[in-house]
Design a protein around this motif. Sequence first.
Motif, PDB file in Angstrom:
ATOM      1  N   TRP A   1      45.083  35.608  -6.374  1.00  0.00           N
ATOM      2  CA  TRP A   1      45.828  35.476  -5.119  1.00  0.00           C
ATOM      3  C   TRP A   1      45.293  34.297  -4.295  1.00  0.00           C
ATOM      4  O   TRP A   1      46.046  33.462  -3.798  1.00  0.00           O
ATOM      5  CB  TRP A   1      45.767  36.781  -4.320  1.00  0.00           C
ATOM      6  N   GLU A   2      43.945  34.207  -4.196  1.00  0.00           N
ATOM      7  CA  GLU A   2      43.372  33.132  -3.382  1.00  0.00           C
ATOM      8  C   GLU A   2      43.703  31.763  -3.970  1.00  0.00           C
ATOM      9  O   GLU A   2      43.988  30.814  -3.240  1.00  0.00           O
ATOM     10  CB  GLU A   2      41.857  33.324  -3.253  1.00  0.00           C
ATOM     11  N   ARG A   3      43.690  31.691  -5.272  1.00  0.00           N
ATOM     12  CA  ARG A   3      44.022  30.408  -5.915  1.00  0.00           C
ATOM     13  C   ARG A   3      45.496  30.051  -5.674  1.00  0.00           C
ATOM     14  O   ARG A   3      45.839  28.906  -5.390  1.00  0.00           O
ATOM     15  CB  ARG A   3      43.719  30.510  -7.411  1.00  0.00           C
ATOM     16  N   ALA A   4      46.360  31.057  -5.760  1.00  0.00           N
ATOM     17  CA  ALA A   4      47.790  30.817  -5.528  1.00  0.00           C
ATOM     18  C   ALA A   4      48.019  30.293  -4.105  1.00  0.00           C
ATOM     19  O   ALA A   4      48.786  29.346  -3.898  1.00  0.00           O
ATOM     20  CB  ALA A   4      48.574  32.107  -5.760  1.00  0.00           C
ATOM     21  N   VAL A   5      47.316  30.883  -3.143  1.00  0.00           N
ATOM     22  CA  VAL A   5      47.497  30.460  -1.749  1.00  0.00           C
ATOM     23  C   VAL A   5      47.046  29.005  -1.583  1.00  0.00           C
ATOM     24  O   VAL A   5      47.752  28.182  -0.992  1.00  0.00           O
ATOM     25  CB  VAL A   5      46.731  31.397  -0.786  1.00  0.00           C
TER      26      VAL A   5
END
Length: 254
Positions: A175-179
Amino acid sequence: MLVPDSLLEVAVAARRVVVVTGAGMSAESGVPTFRDAQTGLWERYAAEDLATPETWERDPAFVWAWYLSRFGAVAHVEPNAGHRAVARWADLAQVEVVTQNVDDLHERAGNHDVVHLHGSLTSFRCERCETAYAGEVVVPERQVERVDPPTCGHCGGLVRPGVVWFGELLPLEAWERAVVLVETADLVLVVGTSGLVHPAAGLPVLARGAGAFVVEVNPLETDVSDVAHQVWRETAARALPALVAAVESRGGRP
Ligand code: APR
């Protein structure tokens, strides 16, 4: 096929592109979308009812048999022209893929480091101690309603699918990478998702808020449509090859 001019201009100039995909991306490979009616033994059930921790808790053999059938079905299909176009684009420019899909069709088309927000059909782990399961997973030749899941070699817990079920948290790292990816992109293409499932559905909003040009590729109107700067009412396997060929013919970006 005509590629919208404004999209082509942005695509040619973009330094960082992110392609956010949902079930519609794999539809033309023959993988049913999540909200399509199911077939065979599971036609009486909605996927939303099967993919939950509660159903697993109540009847793991039933849920395991359903996942084996999905796992087997995906193993028998191929990436479509849309997946291949995204992989080709990644050879020409900085293109990252963030997917809600649990299939491995982007990887099999040639993309690396695909961000899987909802986990993967090809990974399994212990429900208790979380150890990854590397043992054999045998798909029955015919659909059966129940198959006992394997047990963990470490603690004896049940092995579960490595996917995110309704009501579960997304893997934090993914999720953090996607953001970060969508917030630093110039162009975000949102392909084949209904935009109904959060938090993934928030990515186009974050992208737009951070200044990316947001484009929806989907034959139907969705919750993403209003967020997008541009909507392209086409299918993934038709639109993406046309777009990437047009970018390539304009020299793309090295
Ligand atoms: N090309 C592009 N889009 C398509 C195509 C196609 N060939 N065929 C269908 N679509 C679109 C549909 O119009 C719909 O908007 O794909 C979308 C599929 O929507 P969903 O089935 O809701 O899939 P998705 O948005 O990926 O669902 C999100 O829900 O339950 C979860 O974890 C599951 O990842 C899944 C998530």
